[in-house]
Design a protein around this motif. Structure first.
Motif, PDB file in Angstrom:
ATOM      1  N   ALA A 188       8.597  19.313  27.965  1.00  0.00           N
ATOM      2  CA  ALA A 188       7.285  19.843  28.352  1.00  0.00           C
ATOM      3  C   ALA A 188       7.442  21.105  29.194  1.00  0.00           C
ATOM      4  N   ILE A 189       8.384  21.090  30.135  1.00  0.00           N
ATOM      5  CA  ILE A 189       8.637  22.266  30.981  1.00  0.00           C
ATOM      6  C   ILE A 189       9.073  23.451  30.129  1.00  0.00           C
ATOM      7  N   THR A 190      10.011  23.203  29.190  1.00  0.00           N
ATOM      8  CA  THR A 190      10.567  24.284  28.364  1.00  0.00           C
ATOM      9  C   THR A 190       9.512  24.916  27.465  1.00  0.00           C
ATOM     10  N   THR A 191       8.691  24.102  26.804  1.00  0.00           N
ATOM     11  CA  THR A 191       7.695  24.660  25.886  1.00  0.00           C
ATOM     12  C   THR A 191       6.638  25.475  26.643  1.00  0.00           C
ATOM     13  N   ARG A 192       6.239  25.024  27.828  1.00  0.00           N
ATOM     14  CA  ARG A 192       5.271  25.792  28.602  1.00  0.00           C
ATOM     15  C   ARG A 192       5.889  27.077  29.150  1.00  0.00           C
ATOM     16  N   LEU A 193       7.168  27.034  29.517  1.00  0.00           N
ATOM     17  CA  LEU A 193       7.851  28.236  29.986  1.00  0.00           C
ATOM     18  C   LEU A 193       7.917  29.289  28.884  1.00  0.00           C
ATOM     19  N   LEU A 194       8.295  28.871  27.674  1.00  0.00           N
ATOM     20  CA  LEU A 194       8.363  29.798  26.544  1.00  0.00           C
ATOM     21  C   LEU A 194       6.976  30.285  26.132  1.00  0.00           C
ATOM     22  N   LEU A 195       5.989  29.413  26.225  1.00  0.00           N
ATOM     23  CA  LEU A 195       4.622  29.824  25.916  1.00  0.00           C
ATOM     24  C   LEU A 195       4.175  30.943  26.846  1.00  0.00           C
ATOM     25  N   GLY A 196       4.500  30.816  28.130  1.00  0.00           N
ATOM     26  CA  GLY A 196       4.138  31.864  29.080  1.00  0.00           C
ATOM     27  C   GLY A 196       4.898  33.158  28.847  1.00  0.00           C
ATOM     28  N   ALA A 197       6.205  33.064  28.550  1.00  0.00           N
ATOM     29  CA  ALA A 197       7.035  34.254  28.383  1.00  0.00           C
ATOM     30  C   ALA A 197       6.682  35.035  27.119  1.00  0.00           C
ATOM     31  N   LEU A 198       6.311  34.348  26.052  1.00  0.00           N
ATOM     32  CA  LEU A 198       6.035  35.006  24.778  1.00  0.00           C
ATOM     33  C   LEU A 198       4.555  35.328  24.572  1.00  0.00           C
ATOM     34  N   ASN A 199       3.731  34.933  25.509  1.00  0.00           N
ATOM     35  CA  ASN A 199       2.298  35.193  25.404  1.00  0.00           C
ATOM     36  C   ASN A 199       1.945  36.412  26.258  1.00  0.00           C
ATOM     37  N   GLY A 200       1.968  37.596  25.637  1.00  0.00           N
ATOM     38  CA  GLY A 200       1.642  38.825  26.361  1.00  0.00           C
ATOM     39  C   GLY A 200       0.197  39.232  26.188  1.00  0.00           C
ATOM     40  N   PHE A 201      -0.679  38.281  26.113  1.00  0.00           N
ATOM     41  CA  PHE A 201      -2.073  38.497  25.719  1.00  0.00           C
ATOM     42  C   PHE A 201      -2.907  39.193  26.787  1.00  0.00           C
ATOM     43  N   LEU A 202      -2.707  38.829  28.050  1.00  0.00           N
ATOM     44  CA  LEU A 202      -3.674  39.188  29.077  1.00  0.00           C
ATOM     45  C   LEU A 202      -3.719  40.684  29.370  1.00  0.00           C
ATOM     46  N   ALA A 203      -2.546  41.337  29.503  1.00  0.00           N
ATOM     47  CA  ALA A 203      -2.529  42.761  29.848  1.00  0.00           C
ATOM     48  C   ALA A 203      -3.225  43.626  28.793  1.00  0.00           C
ATOM     49  N   PRO A 204      -2.869  43.525  27.500  1.00  0.00           N
ATOM     50  CA  PRO A 204      -3.540  44.372  26.506  1.00  0.00           C
ATOM     51  C   PRO A 204      -5.010  44.038  26.306  1.00  0.00           C
ATOM     52  N   ILE A 205      -5.406  42.765  26.472  1.00  0.00           N
ATOM     53  CA  ILE A 205      -6.809  42.429  26.223  1.00  0.00           C
ATOM     54  C   ILE A 205      -7.695  42.980  27.323  1.00  0.00           C
ATOM     55  N   LYS A 206      -7.194  43.058  28.554  1.00  0.00           N
ATOM     56  CA  LYS A 206      -7.975  43.663  29.627  1.00  0.00           C
ATOM     57  C   LYS A 206      -8.125  45.164  29.402  1.00  0.00           C
ATOM     58  N   ALA A 207      -7.029  45.815  29.003  1.00  0.00           N
ATOM     59  CA  ALA A 207      -7.119  47.233  28.679  1.00  0.00           C
ATOM     60  C   ALA A 207      -8.084  47.463  27.518  1.00  0.00           C
ATOM     61  N   TYR A 208      -8.012  46.590  26.517  1.00  0.00           N
ATOM     62  CA  TYR A 208      -8.874  46.693  25.338  1.00  0.00           C
ATOM     63  C   TYR A 208     -10.344  46.576  25.716  1.00  0.00           C
ATOM     64  N   SER A 209     -10.661  45.640  26.600  1.00  0.00           N
ATOM     65  CA  SER A 209     -12.060  45.411  26.968  1.00  0.00           C
ATOM     66  C   SER A 209     -12.665  46.623  27.672  1.00  0.00           C
ATOM     67  N   ILE A 210     -11.842  47.380  28.379  1.00  0.00           N
ATOM     68  CA  ILE A 210     -12.320  48.599  29.035  1.00  0.00           C
ATOM     69  C   ILE A 210     -12.477  49.724  28.020  1.00  0.00           C
ATOM     70  N   GLU A 211     -11.528  49.834  27.087  1.00  0.00           N
ATOM     71  CA  GLU A 211     -11.493  50.965  26.160  1.00  0.00           C
ATOM     72  C   GLU A 211     -12.576  50.904  25.083  1.00  0.00           C
ATOM     73  N   VAL A 212     -13.081  49.747  24.771  1.00  0.00           N
ATOM     74  CA  VAL A 212     -14.118  49.644  23.741  1.00  0.00           C
ATOM     75  C   VAL A 212     -15.527  49.735  24.323  1.00  0.00           C
ATOM     76  N   CYS A 213     -15.624  49.904  25.645  1.00  0.00           N
ATOM     77  CA  CYS A 213     -16.938  49.919  26.301  1.00  0.00           C
ATOM     78  C   CYS A 213     -17.221  51.285  26.920  1.00  0.00           C
ATOM     79  N   ARG A 214     -18.492  51.675  26.921  1.00  0.00           N
ATOM     80  CA  ARG A 214     -18.915  52.837  27.693  1.00  0.00           C
ATOM     81  C   ARG A 214     -18.787  52.524  29.180  1.00  0.00           C
ATOM     82  N   ASP A 215     -18.865  53.551  30.021  1.00  0.00           N
ATOM     83  CA  ASP A 215     -18.700  53.345  31.463  1.00  0.00           C
ATOM     84  C   ASP A 215     -19.704  52.334  32.009  1.00  0.00           C
TER      85      ASP A 215
END
Length: 424
Positions: A83-110
């Motif tokens: 359980a520890i190993t699978t959650r550790l790998l899930l966190g390391a290989l999941n680079g979702f948060l940084a690009p999605i925050k940038a994306y949410s700003i870039e698709v919106c007007r000010d």
């Protein structure tokens, strides 16, 4: 969009047969919860830089794929180390948060950026709330729904596979929807290239210095640090809330079932949706991200302080108080996180936004990796001091939660917090 995450529970730690005593379950649950954040903390800057180089969409697609694979494997875990190993790998290989925050700003007007970032943070908040709710309703289905699931069936042998499988199916639909997801990085790059070409004749533009180091960008770093403190608080709160509500009355808890907790968290999640759609953008336009963050932080303090006294209630009064407190706390948490996220993304140019969000995610993940482990240790310690003279049991737990809230509130004031030029 964010994918709901199923958090480890007291029952799951019991089924993994790692805790020797009931009081130690929170300790092991905390470290299992922290493993995801440790993995994400080590890899987020890398994924943010990749998103700035090759685009937001490829990183989002790969991250969703890893959620499908490793979240399912987590549900199949029968040993604590697995359980520890699978959650550790899930966190390391999941680079979702940084690009999605940038994306949410870039698709919106000010004037729509507050809505864009609040949708991302609301989805994150829903993940924190509905993830445990899914676990509460679907974990151990052979025990909860014996007329549907048999003990010797797949879901009987793997009692936590069903909630994880549901989340993986949800992630699969999100992955398929990426077919229609437009890339934003190249469009902005072309626009900036055209602007630079048009102004190439001016001496000021031709002598412009290279991009400022993100680590020396104090408006960015001060908002990230504030964001990290609030994230530490919110993650610890989520961990403690789940542990506290299901623990026995003799340990200062509410003796709720997993299904009862799931109902509370589901209602809180619905309130987040309503708030995000109808209220937050107006609130941000009226107060601004800094003032809205301060007010939300200040209002969270009495809510947290009221929790330990709910153990004196029962029946309808307890349910009403807990539902209202959980809904308000969730709304206030999203307001704080959205405000600091807006400050971060407007403190850097578009070409550095992925890396900036990667730094924020890395530091936030390190704080969040400490939060569940620390909360689990704190909760186990508090259960052993139910009759102490100074803040006994759960009162000490919620007191220390409020200490982190007060610290975050103080960090929103000058001279610590530097507001980006965009908001001056």
């Amino acid at each position: 969009m964010k994918v709901f995450r199923f958090f480890p529970s007291l029952n799951q730690i019991q089924d993994l047969h790692v805790a020797q005593r009931e009081e130690d379950i929170g300790f092991y649950a905390g470290f299992l919860g922290a493993s995801y954040m440790v993995g994400r903390g080590f890899a987020s800057i890398f994924w943010g830089m990749v998103a700035d180089r090759i685009g937001r969409k490829p990183v989002i697609v790969f991250s969703l794929f890893t959620v499908i694979v490793f979240n399912t494997l987590f549900g199949l875990s029968v040993k604590y180390w697995m359980a520890i190993t699978t959650r550790l790998l899930l966190g390391a290989l999941n680079g979702f948060l940084a690009p999605i925050k940038a994306y949410s700003i870039e698709v919106c007007r000010d004037d729509e950026q507050a809505l864009g970032i609040s949708i991302v943070n609301t989805a994150w908040g829903l993940g924190l709330i509905i993830g445990p709710a899914i676990g509460g309703y679907l974990a151990q289905p052979a025990k909860q729904y014996p007329h549907i699931f048999h003990d010797k069936s797949t879901f009987g042998r793997f009692p936590y596979l069903l909630p994880c499988l549901c989340i993986s199916i949800f992630a699969t639909f999100a992955l398929i929807s990426c077919i229609w997801l437009p890339e934003t990085l190249h469009k902005h790059a072309k626009f900036e290239m055209g602007a630079e070409t048009a102004e190439a004749g001016t001496t000021q533009e031709s002598t412009e210095s290279p991009k400022k180091s993100l680590w020396k960008n104090w408006p960015l770093m001060s908002s990230i640090i504030t964001y990290c403190v609030f994230s530490l608080h919110d993650t610890a709160y989520s961990e403690i809330f789940s542990l506290w509500t299901v623990s026995g009355r003799k340990y200062g808890g509410l003796s709720f079932s997993s299904k009862d907790v799931g109902q509370v968290l589901t209602v809180a999640g619905v309130s987040l949706l309503v708030y995000q759609i109808f209220v937050y953008r107006w609130l941000n336009n009226t107060l601004g991200p800094v003032n809205s963050t301060r007010i939300a932080s200040a209002l969270s303090i009495p809510i947290i302080a009221a929790y330990p006294f709910m153990t004196h209630l029962s029946g309808i009064r307890l349910g009403l108080a807990l539902y209202i407190a959980a809904m308000i706390k969730s709304v206030l948490a999203i307001t704080r996180v959205s405000g600091t996220s807006l400050l971060q993304n407007n403190a850097v140019p578009q070409g550095q936004r992925g890396a900036a969000n990667g730094i924020a995610t890395t530091l936030m993940s390190l704080f969040k990796s400490v939060a569940p482990a620390g909360a689990g240790v704190l909760f186990s310690w508090a259960q052993k001091r139910q009759h102490a003279a100074f803040f006994p049991g759960d009162q000490m737990v919620f007191l220390l939660l409020n200490v982190t809230e007060v610290l975050g509130l103080l960090l929103t004031f000058k001279p610590f917090l530097a507001v980006p030029q965009h908001y001056k």
